[in-house]
Design a protein around this motif. Structure first.
Motif, mmCIF file in Angstrom:
data_model
loop_
_atom_site.group_PDB
_atom_site.id
_atom_site.type_symbol
_atom_site.label_atom_id
_atom_site.label_comp_id
_atom_site.label_asym_id
_atom_site.label_seq_id
_atom_site.Cartn_x
_atom_site.Cartn_y
_atom_site.Cartn_z
ATOM 1 N N LEU A 166 0.836 -1.189 0.000
ATOM 2 C CA LEU A 166 0.000 0.000 0.000
ATOM 3 C C LEU A 166 0.880 1.253 0.000
ATOM 4 C CD1 LEU A 166 -2.718 -1.112 2.594
ATOM 5 C CD2 LEU A 166 -2.917 -1.053 0.092
ATOM 6 N N ILE A 167 0.251 2.406 -0.111
ATOM 7 C CA ILE A 167 0.964 3.683 -0.194
ATOM 8 C C ILE A 167 1.282 4.178 1.222
ATOM 9 C CG2 ILE A 167 0.804 6.080 -0.968
ATOM 10 C CD1 ILE A 167 -1.220 5.070 -3.086
ATOM 11 N N PRO A 168 2.537 4.496 1.505
ATOM 12 C CA PRO A 168 2.902 5.023 2.831
ATOM 13 C C PRO A 168 2.687 6.537 2.883
ATOM 14 C CG PRO A 168 4.861 4.800 1.514
ATOM 15 C CD PRO A 168 3.725 4.288 0.652
ATOM 16 N N PRO A 169 2.763 7.127 4.048
ATOM 17 C CA PRO A 169 2.669 8.592 4.146
ATOM 18 C C PRO A 169 3.873 9.248 3.472
ATOM 19 C CG PRO A 169 3.310 7.643 6.253
ATOM 20 C CD PRO A 169 2.941 6.497 5.372
ATOM 21 N N ILE A 170 3.637 10.409 2.824
ATOM 22 C CA ILE A 170 4.732 11.040 2.079
ATOM 23 C C ILE A 170 5.380 12.191 2.836
ATOM 24 C CG2 ILE A 170 3.756 10.426 -0.156
ATOM 25 C CD1 ILE A 170 2.982 13.443 -0.431
ATOM 26 N N THR A 171 4.710 12.693 3.880
ATOM 27 C CA THR A 171 5.270 13.839 4.583
ATOM 28 C C THR A 171 4.764 13.869 6.018
ATOM 29 O OG1 THR A 171 5.683 16.235 4.415
ATOM 30 C CG2 THR A 171 3.440 15.483 3.996
ATOM 31 N N GLU A 172 5.402 14.698 6.841
ATOM 32 C CA GLU A 172 4.992 14.901 8.219
ATOM 33 C C GLU A 172 4.770 16.400 8.421
ATOM 34 O OE1 GLU A 172 3.819 13.669 11.909
ATOM 35 O OE2 GLU A 172 5.023 15.473 11.627
ATOM 36 N N SER A 173 3.862 16.736 9.325
ATOM 37 C CA SER A 173 3.588 18.137 9.624
ATOM 38 C C SER A 173 3.780 18.382 11.124
ATOM 39 C CB SER A 173 2.163 18.510 9.201
ATOM 40 O OG SER A 173 1.899 19.878 9.461
ATOM 41 N N PRO A 174 5.006 18.665 11.534
ATOM 42 C CA PRO A 174 5.276 18.921 12.949
ATOM 43 C C PRO A 174 5.391 20.419 13.226
ATOM 44 C CG PRO A 174 7.330 18.523 11.827
ATOM 45 C CD PRO A 174 6.246 18.530 10.760
ATOM 46 N N GLN A 175 5.240 20.786 14.482
ATOM 47 C CA GLN A 175 5.555 22.158 14.868
ATOM 48 C C GLN A 175 7.076 22.322 14.823
ATOM 49 O OE1 GLN A 175 4.810 25.383 18.495
ATOM 50 N NE2 GLN A 175 4.225 23.241 18.786
ATOM 51 N N TYR A 176 7.522 23.456 14.286
ATOM 52 C CA TYR A 176 8.961 23.687 14.199
ATOM 53 C C TYR A 176 9.249 25.177 14.287
ATOM 54 C CZ TYR A 176 13.799 23.495 12.479
ATOM 55 O OH TYR A 176 15.152 23.608 12.349
ATOM 56 N N ASN A 177 9.948 25.556 15.319
ATOM 57 C CA ASN A 177 10.375 26.934 15.492
ATOM 58 C C ASN A 177 11.548 26.942 16.471
ATOM 59 O OD1 ASN A 177 9.143 27.003 18.229
ATOM 60 N ND2 ASN A 177 7.217 26.997 17.077
ATOM 61 N N MET A 178 12.022 28.107 16.840
ATOM 62 C CA MET A 178 13.210 28.198 17.694
ATOM 63 C C MET A 178 12.979 27.655 19.100
ATOM 64 S SD MET A 178 14.819 31.863 16.495
ATOM 65 C CE MET A 178 16.338 31.623 17.414
ATOM 66 N N LEU A 179 11.712 27.496 19.483
ATOM 67 C CA LEU A 179 11.398 26.944 20.795
ATOM 68 C C LEU A 179 11.036 25.459 20.722
ATOM 69 C CD1 LEU A 179 9.204 29.860 22.205
ATOM 70 C CD2 LEU A 179 11.629 29.422 22.648
ATOM 71 N N ASN A 180 10.881 24.926 19.510
ATOM 72 C CA ASN A 180 10.498 23.516 19.311
ATOM 73 C C ASN A 180 11.325 22.952 18.162
ATOM 74 O OD1 ASN A 180 7.780 23.146 21.022
ATOM 75 N ND2 ASN A 180 7.737 25.163 20.044
ATOM 76 N N ARG A 181 12.474 22.384 18.477
ATOM 77 C CA ARG A 181 13.418 21.953 17.452
ATOM 78 C C ARG A 181 13.760 20.463 17.507
ATOM 79 N NH1 ARG A 181 18.416 25.948 18.105
ATOM 80 N NH2 ARG A 181 19.157 24.628 16.391
ATOM 81 N N GLU A 182 13.558 19.823 18.643
ATOM 82 C CA GLU A 182 14.069 18.481 18.887
ATOM 83 C C GLU A 182 13.577 17.464 17.861
ATOM 84 O OE1 GLU A 182 16.365 15.813 21.344
ATOM 85 O OE2 GLU A 182 16.168 17.986 21.399
ATOM 86 N N ARG A 183 12.282 17.459 17.605
ATOM 87 C CA ARG A 183 11.713 16.422 16.730
ATOM 88 C C ARG A 183 12.225 16.550 15.299
ATOM 89 N NH1 ARG A 183 5.612 14.691 17.546
ATOM 90 N NH2 ARG A 183 6.680 13.195 18.892
ATOM 91 N N VAL A 184 12.196 17.757 14.764
ATOM 92 C CA VAL A 184 12.615 17.959 13.375
ATOM 93 C C VAL A 184 14.113 17.757 13.196
ATOM 94 C CG1 VAL A 184 12.879 19.716 11.569
ATOM 95 C CG2 VAL A 184 10.688 19.450 12.749
#
Length: 264
Positions: A166-184
């Motif tokens: 099957l088709i997998p997910p093509i992208t992720e939409s995380p929060q990303y800014n100078m106060l939230n960097r760890e995940r990205v």
């Protein structure tokens, strides 16, 4: 405007997109200005203002003279669709019914990207992957994606999709800014290489906190935090006055001082 391929796909999106977490006045004019500047990606969700954001965006796009469907890319998200027992989550029932409702509000035949807005620990991953693929097979969406999923669940989704062809997910939409960097910057690094996973990040200014307009510890009357009787805004406003909120404001103040010292 620069355009990039979204993840491991042939879909091209503008590097800047227009979101609509809360509704705003003059939507038609803002969409027109965005299109004139080359923005082709518009993002909404069933949860944004209770679906009103989708209604407003759909109306704004239909109001643009000469606009073709190939001129814009629409992404919407399903997870929080209402208060009923089957109005939220990523069950096959809600993914299907939520997507149908999104399309009706947008008055479109399909969306380009359909997001699983949050992970659902109560629904088996195979059901989730099959549900989004079913929407693709029925022509309701062209691609599917995840938002705010931890890396290990994205890996699991890819493994299930690969096993079932099957088709997998093509992208992720995380929060990303100078106060939230760890995940990205750390958690997802492996996924970029293994799956060529794309990113459509949100909240680059941390809901306005990074502009410095909250540095005095008060809420400006024209800011989003001043909006009354909005459940999400109420939660954000409470967070602003919490101990964690005060620590974030102090970090922004320190960044402002540092930038001043180096002449930025």
């Amino acid at each position: 405007m620069e355009y990039r391929y979204l993840g491991n796909s042939g879909l091209k999106v503008s590097v800047l997109s227009l979101g609509s977490w809360i509704t705003f006045e003059q939507t038609t004019d803002i969409v027109r200005a965005s299109l004139e500047l080359g923005i082709n990606h518009f993002d909404v969700a069933e949860s944004h203002s209770g679906g009103q954001a989708e209604i407003d965006l759909g109306h704004a796009l239909r109001s643009q003279d000469g606009l073709k469907r190939s001129d814009f890319v629409i992404s919407t998200k399903v997870f929080w669709g209402g208060k009923g027992p089957n109005d939220r989550g990523l069950s096959r029932k809600h993914v299907f019914e939520g997507t149908v409702a999104c399309l009706q509000r947008l008055q479109l035949d399909y969306v380009d990207i359909l997001y699983a807005q949050r992970p659902d620990p109560d629904t088996p991953m195979e059901e989730i992957v099959r549900a989004f693929n079913w929407c693709i097979d029925k022509g309701m969406a062209l691609y599917w994606a995840t938002s705010e999923w931890p890396a290990h669940l994205i890996v699991e989704a890819h493994a299930v999709a690969n096993k079932l062809l099957l088709i997998p997910p093509i992208t992720e939409s995380p929060q990303y800014n100078m106060l939230n960097r760890e995940r990205v910057e750390k958690e997802y690094c492996y996924l970029y290489k293994k799956y060529r996973m794309g990113l459509c990040t949100w909240s680059p200014l941390a809901s306005g906190l990074l502009t410095g307009k909250y540095n005095d510890g008060v809420i400006p009357p024209q800011s989003r935090f001043a909006i009354e009787d909005h459940p999400v805004i109420n939660r954000f406003r409470a967070g602003f006055f919490s101990e964690e909120g005060r620590r974030k404001v102090e970090k922004v103040k320190q960044m402002c001082v540092s930038n001043t010292r180096i002449g930025l």
